[in-house]
Design a protein around this motif. Structure first.
Motif, PDB file in Angstrom:
ATOM      1  N   TYR A  83       0.807  -1.228   0.000  1.00  0.00           N
ATOM      2  CA  TYR A  83       0.000   0.000   0.000  1.00  0.00           C
ATOM      3  C   TYR A  83       0.841   1.280   0.000  1.00  0.00           C
ATOM      4  CZ  TYR A  83      -4.578  -2.144   0.192  1.00  0.00           C
ATOM      5  OH  TYR A  83      -5.718  -2.828  -0.141  1.00  0.00           O
ATOM      6  N   TYR A  92      -5.388   6.647  -1.535  1.00  0.00           N
ATOM      7  CA  TYR A  92      -6.324   5.828  -0.749  1.00  0.00           C
ATOM      8  C   TYR A  92      -7.566   6.614  -0.314  1.00  0.00           C
ATOM      9  CZ  TYR A  92      -8.078   2.305   2.442  1.00  0.00           C
ATOM     10  OH  TYR A  92      -8.887   1.376   3.061  1.00  0.00           O
ATOM     11  N   GLY A 144      -4.407  -3.426  10.758  1.00  0.00           N
ATOM     12  CA  GLY A 144      -4.484  -3.114   9.321  1.00  0.00           C
ATOM     13  C   GLY A 144      -5.338  -1.875   9.121  1.00  0.00           C
ATOM     14  N   ALA A 145      -4.934  -0.771   9.776  1.00  0.00           N
ATOM     15  CA  ALA A 145      -5.820   0.392   9.937  1.00  0.00           C
ATOM     16  C   ALA A 145      -5.740   1.398   8.793  1.00  0.00           C
ATOM     17  CB  ALA A 145      -5.505   1.077  11.264  1.00  0.00           C
ATOM     18  N   ARG A 195      -9.297   5.494   8.459  1.00  0.00           N
ATOM     19  CA  ARG A 195     -10.700   5.705   8.078  1.00  0.00           C
ATOM     20  C   ARG A 195     -11.647   5.346   9.238  1.00  0.00           C
ATOM     21  NH1 ARG A 195     -14.697   3.158   5.834  1.00  0.00           N
ATOM     22  NH2 ARG A 195     -13.667   1.148   6.126  1.00  0.00           N
ATOM     23  N   GLU A 250      -0.493  -0.736  11.415  1.00  0.00           N
ATOM     24  CA  GLU A 250      -0.562  -0.677   9.950  1.00  0.00           C
ATOM     25  C   GLU A 250       0.835  -0.940   9.377  1.00  0.00           C
ATOM     26  OE1 GLU A 250      -2.648  -0.369   7.274  1.00  0.00           O
ATOM     27  OE2 GLU A 250      -0.820  -0.238   6.094  1.00  0.00           O
ATOM     28  N   SER A 309       1.993  -0.286   6.285  1.00  0.00           N
ATOM     29  CA  SER A 309       2.547   0.719   5.373  1.00  0.00           C
ATOM     30  C   SER A 309       2.846   2.033   6.102  1.00  0.00           C
ATOM     31  CB  SER A 309       1.548   0.973   4.221  1.00  0.00           C
ATOM     32  OG  SER A 309       1.806   2.221   3.616  1.00  0.00           O
ATOM     33  N   MET A 319       1.003   4.976   4.560  1.00  0.00           N
ATOM     34  CA  MET A 319      -0.408   5.105   4.982  1.00  0.00           C
ATOM     35  C   MET A 319      -0.444   5.783   6.360  1.00  0.00           C
ATOM     36  SD  MET A 319      -2.472   3.665   2.619  1.00  0.00           S
ATOM     37  CE  MET A 319      -3.877   2.661   3.062  1.00  0.00           C
ATOM     38  N   ASP A 352       3.532  -5.216  11.388  1.00  0.00           N
ATOM     39  CA  ASP A 352       2.800  -6.318  10.759  1.00  0.00           C
ATOM     40  C   ASP A 352       1.818  -6.892  11.777  1.00  0.00           C
ATOM     41  OD1 ASP A 352       2.099  -8.916   9.760  1.00  0.00           O
ATOM     42  OD2 ASP A 352       3.895  -8.848   8.486  1.00  0.00           O
ATOM     43  N   MET A 353       0.569  -7.010  11.380  1.00  0.00           N
ATOM     44  CA  MET A 353      -0.442  -7.462  12.344  1.00  0.00           C
ATOM     45  C   MET A 353      -0.211  -8.906  12.800  1.00  0.00           C
ATOM     46  SD  MET A 353      -3.927  -7.600  10.124  1.00  0.00           S
ATOM     47  CE  MET A 353      -3.900  -7.715   8.369  1.00  0.00           C
ATOM     48  N   LEU A 372      -3.790 -11.142   4.254  1.00  0.00           N
ATOM     49  CA  LEU A 372      -3.009 -12.276   4.747  1.00  0.00           C
ATOM     50  C   LEU A 372      -3.182 -13.395   3.725  1.00  0.00           C
ATOM     51  CD1 LEU A 372      -4.251 -11.852   8.393  1.00  0.00           C
ATOM     52  CD2 LEU A 372      -1.963 -11.272   7.533  1.00  0.00           C
TER      53      LEU A 372
HETATM   54  C1  LIG Z   1      -8.052  -2.267   2.175  1.00  0.00           C
HETATM   55  S1  LIG Z   1      -7.014  -1.507   3.355  1.00  0.00           S
HETATM   56  C2  LIG Z   1      -8.126  -1.280   4.739  1.00  0.00           C
HETATM   57  C3  LIG Z   1      -7.647  -0.201   5.681  1.00  0.00           C
HETATM   58  C4  LIG Z   1      -8.617   0.164   6.804  1.00  0.00           C
HETATM   59  N1  LIG Z   1      -8.923  -0.980   7.635  1.00  0.00           N
HETATM   60  C5  LIG Z   1      -9.905   0.783   6.291  1.00  0.00           C
HETATM   61  O1  LIG Z   1     -10.974   0.326   6.681  1.00  0.00           O
HETATM   62  O2  LIG Z   1      -9.837   1.740   5.501  1.00  0.00           O
HETATM   63  C6  LIG Z   1      -5.973  -2.831   3.911  1.00  0.00           C
HETATM   64  C7  LIG Z   1      -4.853  -2.336   4.810  1.00  0.00           C
HETATM   65  O3  LIG Z   1      -4.232  -3.440   5.490  1.00  0.00           O
HETATM   66  C8  LIG Z   1      -2.844  -3.187   5.543  1.00  0.00           C
HETATM   67  N2  LIG Z   1      -2.127  -4.454   5.746  1.00  0.00           N
HETATM   68  C9  LIG Z   1      -1.949  -5.457   4.859  1.00  0.00           C
HETATM   69  N3  LIG Z   1      -1.238  -6.455   5.393  1.00  0.00           N
HETATM   70  C10 LIG Z   1      -0.951  -6.072   6.658  1.00  0.00           C
HETATM   71  C11 LIG Z   1      -0.227  -6.670   7.725  1.00  0.00           C
HETATM   72  N4  LIG Z   1       0.330  -7.886   7.576  1.00  0.00           N
HETATM   73  N5  LIG Z   1      -0.114  -6.003   8.895  1.00  0.00           N
HETATM   74  C12 LIG Z   1      -0.676  -4.761   9.044  1.00  0.00           C
HETATM   75  N6  LIG Z   1      -1.372  -4.139   8.066  1.00  0.00           N
HETATM   76  C13 LIG Z   1      -1.512  -4.784   6.888  1.00  0.00           C
HETATM   77  C14 LIG Z   1      -2.529  -2.556   4.207  1.00  0.00           C
HETATM   78  O4  LIG Z   1      -1.283  -1.888   4.218  1.00  0.00           O
HETATM   79  C15 LIG Z   1      -3.736  -1.637   4.049  1.00  0.00           C
HETATM   80  O5  LIG Z   1      -3.504  -0.377   4.618  1.00  0.00           O
END
Ligand SMILES: C[S@@+](CC[C@H](N)C(=O)[O-])C[C@H]1O[C@@H](n2cnc3c(N)ncnc32)[C@H](O)[C@@H]1O
Length: 247
Positions: A4, A11, A39-40, A44, A60, A62, A65, A82-83, A105
């Motif tokens: 991301y 975004y 994964g915030a 938003r 998060e 990224s 982001m 990383d979550m 994931l």
């Molecule tokens: C579609 S976005 C959703 C963001 C937020 N939850 C929202 O409702 O707008 C997915 C997010 O998950 C993050 N993400 C993906 N893999 C991740 C991981 N392993 N650990 C933390 N964040 C992660 C991405 O970077 C991205 O910002």
């Protein structure tokens, strides 16, 4: 590089919806705090949590982001991590993983690693809410002529407009969906200012697989909804929302 990072500046232009926010806020009002969002994205959901007075941590992957999220509110504790492995060092009454972050994931082991980490950071009796898109069979099958280029949206920018097109291919064996996104940024007079292409991969999951993974990870599934008004989950649902309590 986190997937991301190169999309961070787009975004908030792409995803302006907030129909899910009241659902998560109502849950935060009902459950014990503090709240963690895994994964915030750009906040938003985490930013409205904080604005409503909740003590919120947002994890998060990224950094780009998170940079954007921090410009919106200083009241959220942000962790770039990383979550599956991030250790915020606190216990939470409510954990949220919304809008397809769980689908980032890409394997069952990654999902289980995240669920174990989310459980570790919940207080006894704490609640985890996960929301993912529920895809129709048509969305998971290529048309007879092969994958098609779709026009996803056009949105207005302060000066000009943003177009997005995409091509997606779903592999039923691995449950992986590979998306290729094509952006066009146009200026006020319609002139093309920038073209961008980007790949995103998600792993599609369904109700029973998610339910089973949650049980394996030490959760008890408390509710399953097909929408943010608490609709039952059916084959027609666009969303799959699961609430699971640490058992
Ligand atoms: C579609 S976005 C959703 C963001 C937020 N939850 C929202 O409702 O707008 C997915 C997010 O998950 C993050 N993400 C993906 N893999 C991740 C991981 N392993 N650990 C933390 N964040 C992660 C991405 O970077 C991205 O910002």
């Amino acid at each position: 590089m986190p997937e991301y990072d190169p999309l961070a500046d787009l975004y908030d232009l792409e995803y302006t919806h907030d129909y899910d926010v009241p659902f998560w806020l109502a849950l935060a009002d009902r459950e014990a705090g503090p709240v963690v969002e895994w994964g915030a994205g750009t906040g938003r959901i985490a930013v409205p949590f904080a604005a409503a007075g909740h003590d919120v941590t947002a994890v998060e992957l990224s950094g780009e982001m998170v940079e954007r999220a921090k410009e919106k509110s200083g009241a959220v504790e942000w962790i770039v991590g990383d979550m599956r492995t991030a250790k915020p060092g606190r216990s939470y009454g409510l954990a949220v993983c919304a809008f397809n972050s769980f689908l980032c994931l890409l394997g069952v082991d990654d999902a289980l690693m995240f669920l174990a980490n989310a459980r570790e950071h919940l207080a006894p009796g704490g609640l985890l809410g996960i929301e993912v898109s529920s895809f129709s069979p048509e969305e998971l099958v290529d048309p007879p002529g092969g994958p098609e280029l779709r026009h996803d949206f056009t949105c207005d920018l302060p000066e000009g407009r943003l177009d997005r097109f995409s091509v997606s291919r779903y592999d039923a064996a691995s449950q992986l969906m590979q998306m290729h996104l094509f952006y066009g940024v146009y200026g006020a007079s319609g002139e093309l200012r920038e073209r961008r292409a980007h790949g995103l991969k998600i792993r599609v999951t369904g109700r029973d697989e998610l339910d089973l993974m949650l049980r394996l990870a030490g959760f008890e599934v408390e509710a399953v909804y097909g929408g943010f008004a608490g609709e039952p989950f059916t084959a027609e649902s666009d969303h799959l929302i699961v609430l699971a309590r640490k058992s």
